[in-house]
Write a protein that holds these residues in place. Structure first.
Motif, short mmCIF file in Angstrom:
data_model
loop_
_atom_site.label_atom_id
_atom_site.label_comp_id
_atom_site.label_asym_id
_atom_site.label_seq_id
_atom_site.Cartn_x
_atom_site.Cartn_y
_atom_site.Cartn_z
N LEU A 103 -6.44 0.23 6.35
CA LEU A 103 -6.06 -0.46 5.12
C LEU A 103 -7.27 -1.03 4.39
O LEU A 103 -7.40 -0.91 3.17
CB LEU A 103 -5.07 -1.58 5.47
CG LEU A 103 -4.35 -2.25 4.31
CD1 LEU A 103 -3.55 -1.25 3.49
CD2 LEU A 103 -3.42 -3.35 4.83
N GLU A 104 -8.20 -1.65 5.14
CA GLU A 104 -9.32 -2.34 4.48
C GLU A 104 -10.23 -1.36 3.75
O GLU A 104 -10.76 -1.67 2.67
CB GLU A 104 -10.11 -3.19 5.50
CG GLU A 104 -10.85 -2.43 6.59
CD GLU A 104 -9.98 -2.02 7.77
OE1 GLU A 104 -8.75 -2.19 7.69
OE2 GLU A 104 -10.55 -1.52 8.77
N ARG A 108 -5.29 7.30 -7.32
CA ARG A 108 -4.23 6.51 -7.96
C ARG A 108 -3.52 5.62 -6.94
O ARG A 108 -3.20 4.46 -7.20
CB ARG A 108 -3.19 7.42 -8.60
CG ARG A 108 -3.65 8.04 -9.87
CD ARG A 108 -2.57 8.86 -10.57
NE ARG A 108 -3.18 9.60 -11.64
CZ ARG A 108 -3.52 9.10 -12.82
NH1 ARG A 108 -3.25 7.84 -13.11
NH2 ARG A 108 -4.11 9.84 -13.72
N GLY A 109 -3.26 6.19 -5.77
CA GLY A 109 -2.58 5.42 -4.72
C GLY A 109 -3.41 4.22 -4.28
O GLY A 109 -2.89 3.10 -4.14
N ALA A 110 -4.70 4.43 -4.07
CA ALA A 110 -5.58 3.33 -3.64
C ALA A 110 -5.67 2.27 -4.73
O ALA A 110 -5.70 1.07 -4.44
CB ALA A 110 -6.96 3.88 -3.30
N LEU A 162 -3.32 1.52 -6.94
CA LEU A 162 -2.06 0.75 -6.89
C LEU A 162 -2.10 -0.27 -5.75
O LEU A 162 -1.71 -1.43 -5.91
CB LEU A 162 -0.87 1.69 -6.68
CG LEU A 162 -0.46 2.58 -7.86
CD1 LEU A 162 0.56 3.62 -7.41
CD2 LEU A 162 0.13 1.75 -9.01
N MET A 163 -2.58 0.18 -4.61
CA MET A 163 -2.65 -0.67 -3.42
C MET A 163 -3.55 -1.89 -3.67
O MET A 163 -3.17 -3.02 -3.38
CB MET A 163 -3.28 0.19 -2.31
CG MET A 163 -2.66 0.05 -0.97
SD MET A 163 -3.57 1.09 0.20
CE MET A 163 -2.81 2.65 -0.04
N THR A 180 -4.49 -3.12 -6.58
CA THR A 180 -3.96 -3.97 -7.66
C THR A 180 -2.91 -4.93 -7.11
O THR A 180 -2.88 -6.11 -7.46
CB THR A 180 -3.37 -3.08 -8.78
OG1 THR A 180 -4.37 -2.16 -9.20
CG2 THR A 180 -2.92 -3.91 -9.96
N GLU A 181 -2.07 -4.43 -6.22
CA GLU A 181 -1.03 -5.28 -5.63
C GLU A 181 -1.64 -6.35 -4.71
O GLU A 181 -1.13 -7.47 -4.63
CB GLU A 181 -0.03 -4.42 -4.84
CG GLU A 181 1.05 -5.19 -4.12
CD GLU A 181 1.96 -6.00 -5.05
OE1 GLU A 181 2.04 -5.67 -6.23
OE2 GLU A 181 2.57 -6.98 -4.58
N ALA A 182 -2.72 -6.00 -4.01
CA ALA A 182 -3.26 -6.89 -2.97
C ALA A 182 -4.42 -7.76 -3.45
O ALA A 182 -4.85 -8.66 -2.72
CB ALA A 182 -3.73 -6.05 -1.78
N LYS A 242 -4.72 -11.46 -2.78
CA LYS A 242 -4.44 -11.89 -1.40
C LYS A 242 -5.15 -10.95 -0.43
O LYS A 242 -4.57 -10.52 0.57
CB LYS A 242 -2.93 -11.92 -1.14
CG LYS A 242 -2.24 -10.64 -1.59
CD LYS A 242 -0.74 -10.63 -1.46
CE LYS A 242 -0.23 -9.31 -2.02
NZ LYS A 242 1.19 -9.13 -2.09
N THR A 282 -4.07 -10.00 3.41
CA THR A 282 -3.65 -8.61 3.65
C THR A 282 -4.50 -8.00 4.76
O THR A 282 -3.98 -7.33 5.66
CB THR A 282 -3.81 -7.79 2.35
OG1 THR A 282 -3.05 -8.43 1.33
CG2 THR A 282 -3.31 -6.36 2.54
#
Lengths: 240, 240
Positions: A152-153, A178-180, A182-183, A185-187, A190, A194
């Protein structure tokens, strides 16, 4: 300019890398420690896979220091483990350090043949993006992962780099980029919380290394861009 | 209960799957079409890799229909392409359909040996999660990807499933599960726009199949859970 992310070293396409600039990320903790060490004046870092390789290489290249960990713990007899706090100026300035890492080394070596390979982290995010863009090539961000599993990191940091690269100009993003994004931007508000929930974050917390977790997520505190060239990592000539 | 995601079929661990329930996702469009077809009364769907395999199998099992696409376009002479709109009740009820897909079939076959393999999509998200939880086993969500590359739409659906599974009880998430959840959480209010920017989304848009893109992202419109067992896909006996 196309931005792509290899979520694991094995996802690096077998095609021609000679027209790509690669940025390698192993946030906990190899590339964070490399960036720190180079920022503190380390002359050369040489990534190798095993203790045996480290010792054999030392015999060839003369006086060196050794860095390495297994399961987040310093290898006995080595000068450094893999905590970025160990690579202080008084210990690394003008030194050559042979560093044994598994995931980081595999990721770095997966980019051999690339136009340039740069070493990234949260610490030098903006600097590494600016440097990568200079060459006008497509950019491939390579996440080291952990023992062949998604980390994840690393992907969160890749998402930050995608955001920075995308904000600087016209870019095409692959699905993984794009997936990274989105990830991240959400995190982004925090990140440490996370990260502590991730597999490697939990392990560092269990080892009472929350200082490392927090350090590894500091953004843009360093301006250096280490470059991997001919088997060793040095300060990129364009950075100071 | 542990929730893991294989972002690609090759990420399915080589370990023992016999104690895991797998959910396979190939959103554009194989598993969406399978769920639709089974909901519309199709008796059996048999996933195979190639047209040759489809024809050979048809010779063994008797009267069947054929479904398949290459580059999103129906194979000449086949009864169905891969658009979910083609699998209407009047065409599929009580039929056996041999379906040639590359990515979907590879993903489904990667789960062979699992305790159960269920077919998921946005359409039956809640139903497939409820079914998967019944067995009290760890859950592995397998994203088909596209030609060995990460697909955004599969991972977004995986993130939705993680959210649903996590909201229902105590779960441990791997890093890939956490990453997909972050991705879905960021994109959930703009799923179709996000999907249209993906590689497969763009291709469907170019083929004037925006109706497919929108259909594939409808959440919880169907309650069926197809199950893959002994080489074929049938309605799971617990669902109606």
């Amino acid at each position: 300019m196309k931005i792509d992310i290899a979520l694991l070293p094995r996802d690096v396409t077998m095609g021609d890398l000679s027209d790509k600039v690669c940025i390698v990320l192993d946030i906990f903790r190899a590339t964070t420690s490399i960036v720190t060490s180079v920022a503190n004046g380390c002359k050369t870092m040489v990534p190798v896979l095993s203790v045996e390789d480290a010792l054999a290489l030392a015999g060839q290249i003369g006086p060196v220091l050794f860095a390495g960990e297994r399961q987040s713990i310093k290898i006995e007899g080595f000068d450094f483990g893999n905590s970025p706090f160990e690579f202080s100026t008084d210990k690394v300035k003008d030194k050559t350090i042979i560093m044994t890492t598994t995931n980081g080394t595999i990721a770095i070596k997966a980019t051999e043949g690339a136009h340039h390979t740069l070493i990234g982290s949260f610490l030098n995010a903006k600097a590494v993006c600016l440097e990568a863009q200079k060459y006008g090539k497509d950019i491939l961000i390579v996440c080291a992962g952990t023992d062949g599993l998604f980390s994840l990191e690393d992907t969160l940091c890749a998402g930050l780099l995608v955001q920075l690269l995308h904000s600087e100009g016209e870019t095409q993003m692959t699905d993984s980029a794009r997936g990274a994004l989105l990830m991240y931007t959400e995190a982004k508000d925090k990140l440490v919380e996370t990260a502590v929930d991730s597999r490697n974050g939990k392990r560092l917390q269990d080892l009472n290394r929350m200082d490392d977790v927090e350090y590894c997520f500091r953004i843009d505190t360093l301006q250096v861009v280490p470059q991997y060239i001919e088997g060793r990592i040095i300060l990129n000539e364009n950075t100071i």
